[in-house]
Design a protein around this motif. Structure first.
Motif, PDB file in Angstrom:
ATOM      1  N   THR A 148      42.286  25.615  47.266  1.00  0.00           N
ATOM      2  CA  THR A 148      41.241  26.284  47.737  1.00  0.00           C
ATOM      3  C   THR A 148      40.407  27.192  48.552  1.00  0.00           C
ATOM      4  N   LEU A 202      48.026  29.516  44.555  1.00  0.00           N
ATOM      5  CA  LEU A 202      47.970  28.507  45.413  1.00  0.00           C
ATOM      6  C   LEU A 202      48.637  28.263  47.004  1.00  0.00           C
ATOM      7  N   GLY A 250      39.739  32.099  44.721  1.00  0.00           N
ATOM      8  CA  GLY A 250      40.098  30.382  45.011  1.00  0.00           C
ATOM      9  C   GLY A 250      39.560  30.365  43.082  1.00  0.00           C
TER      10      GLY A 250
END
Length: 475
Positions: free
Chosen positions: A325, A466, A384
């Protein structure tokens, strides 16, 4: 060959690397910072930081030191060749971070304060005069100090080693080029008599010679002059040429020149900020033109984002996926800053007469109509570790007074009624959860927020991809 060990090895002892080390060491993480140079570079490089970065110095107990090294910036004007004001920003004395919006500072003074603070941390060491030799593995780096080679074994490594970044090069990570590349002469000077010098920061949008004039830290000034196509940068470093350029600006004897250098102003962004347990931060990961004053600020935001995540991962309180993140959150923010800085630079650097005439006419008309633009809010972080589809998430939580000193490092769960002065910021929600880097995770019902935050830390399925937000390059 001797071996040093630590939790986090930081390559580069500039403001970003030492700030990251201070944040980690404060939380008990063992950290080694390796730095090639013996002393702090004695002359200023970065010139500006904002209220969010002053808030970070406050968190580290360095607000007093930062204020001694800096002065609040007042107005910032763009003027054309005739001296007409095209654009004016008046910087607020109290911004959402709880401090004046904009500060001009002397980098060496602040770097020394950062190093002095780090020296008081029992879990931190700064190894100066130490050169990076390469990687033995993703957690073992090779170094040389005073001609003595040694190894450093670390659980994580962070490259904060500047624009040329040996760490980035060793990882084979390439850079995205934003296509802005302008050489400028930078002159730093010490004030001897400020009475005849400008009292605000200026961008002179003169097609004959785009020029910047800014106040630096107390008692210091900086001028920047664009070097036009076909001109030899070496010609601009002579005493006679510098005297010629400064003559319209500086009464005789008003300043003492401290440094002269030619820099290339450009926009670059690393395609990949993490390979396993090795990460990049600051200029190693991104570079931008100085027109927005956000180059160092962006690197310090990297440090604040990364420090608490590394701590949780190293302590086993979060999945290693949390480190993914870092780039998904920070890269969109940095990309927006680079693009805005380039857009401002293109206004300043225009030299085509037709384009300049149209620019001036348009900006003067807007100003006459009372449409002088105001500084835009800091861009939100990218997706994130934030609560999905939450309007309050991904932005920094404001500070009133010195609330951070009372609340401590974080994370914070702030309920309605806990802090009456903050109730209006909850926008009708029962509570808001603020991450350790002062960014809002989300708002809503208190128990649900806590459960969602804890689940996000220990599992991989965040409500976003991600994958890196731009293509990966290199090996």
């Amino acid at each position: 060959m001797r071996t040093e060990t630590c939790d986090v090895l930081i390559v580069g002892g500039g403001p970003v690397g030492v700030t990251l080390a201070n944040l980690l060491a404060r939380d008990g993480v063992s950290v080694i910072v390796v730095e090639r140079d013996i002393e702090v570079y004695p002359l200023p490089r970065a010139a500006h930081f904002d209220h969010e970065i002053m808030r970070l110095w406050q968190e580290l107990g360095l607000a007093d030191a930062a204020q001694k090294a800096a002065r609040p910036a007042g107005a910032y004007e763009f003027r054309n060749a005739a001296g007409q004001v095209l654009l004016r920003y008046d910087m607020p004395a109290n911004a959402p971070g709880g401090w004046a919006a904009s500060w001009m500072f002397n980098q060496p003074d602040l770097e020394r304060a950062l190093r002095e603070r780090l020296a008081r941390e029992p879990t931190a060491r700064l190894l100066i005069g130490t050169s990076f030799e390469g990687f033995e593995s993703e957690t073992v780096a090779l170094y040389c100090q005073a001609d003595e080679p040694f190894r450093v074994e670390a659980r994580c490594i962070v490259g904060c080693d500047g624009a040329s970044s040996p760490v980035r090069k060793a990882l084979g990570i390439e850079l995205e080029d934003f296509g802005f590349d302008e050489p400028w002469l930078v002159i730093d000077a010490i004030e001897r008599d400020a009475s005849g010098l400008p009292d605000i920061n200026l961008q002179i949008c003169d097609p004959a010679r785009p020029t910047t004039c800014v106040l630096m830290g107390p008692g210091r000034r900086r001028w920047e002059f664009m070097i036009r196509p076909g001109e030899d940068p070496a010609d601009f470093l002579t005493d006679s040429r510098i005297a010629e350029l400064l003559k319209p600006w500086v009464p005789e004897g008003a300043v003492e020149i401290d440094r002269r250098a030619v820099y290339r102003f450009h926009g670059l962004l690393a395609y990949q900020w993490r390979k396993g347990r090795v990460l990049l931060a600051g200029d190693s990961a991104h570079q931008m033109p100085p027109f927005l004053g956000q180059g160092m600020c962006s690197g310090l935001h990297d440090a604040a984002n990364l420090a608490w995540k590394l701590k949780l991962v190293l302590d086993g309180q979060a999945s290693e996926a949390l480190l993914d993140t870092y780039q998904t959150e920070r890269e969109p923010h940095v990309r927006a800053m680079i693009q805005t800085a380039i857009a401002m630079g293109q206004v300043v650097c225009a030299t085509d007469p037709v384009m300049v005439a149209a620019r001036d006419a348009g900006m003067l008309a807007q100003r006459a109509a009372g449409k002088n633009p105001v500084p835009q809010p800091t861009p939100a972080q990218g997706p994130g570790l934030f609560r999905p589809d939450d309007a309050m998430a991904r932005r920094m939580f404001p500070q009133f007074g010195r609330f951070d000193d009372t609340a401590g490092p974080g994370p914070w769960l702030i309920r309605r009624g806990d802090h009456p002065n903050l109730d209006a910021l909850l926008c009708g929600h029962e509570a808001v959860l603020v991450r350790p880097d002062r960014y809002v995770f989300g708002a809503g019902e208190a128990a649900g927020l806590t459960a969602a935050y804890e689940a996000a830390l220990t599992s991989t399925p965040f409500a976003c991809s991600l994958a890196f937000s731009s293509r990966t390059g290199g090996a």
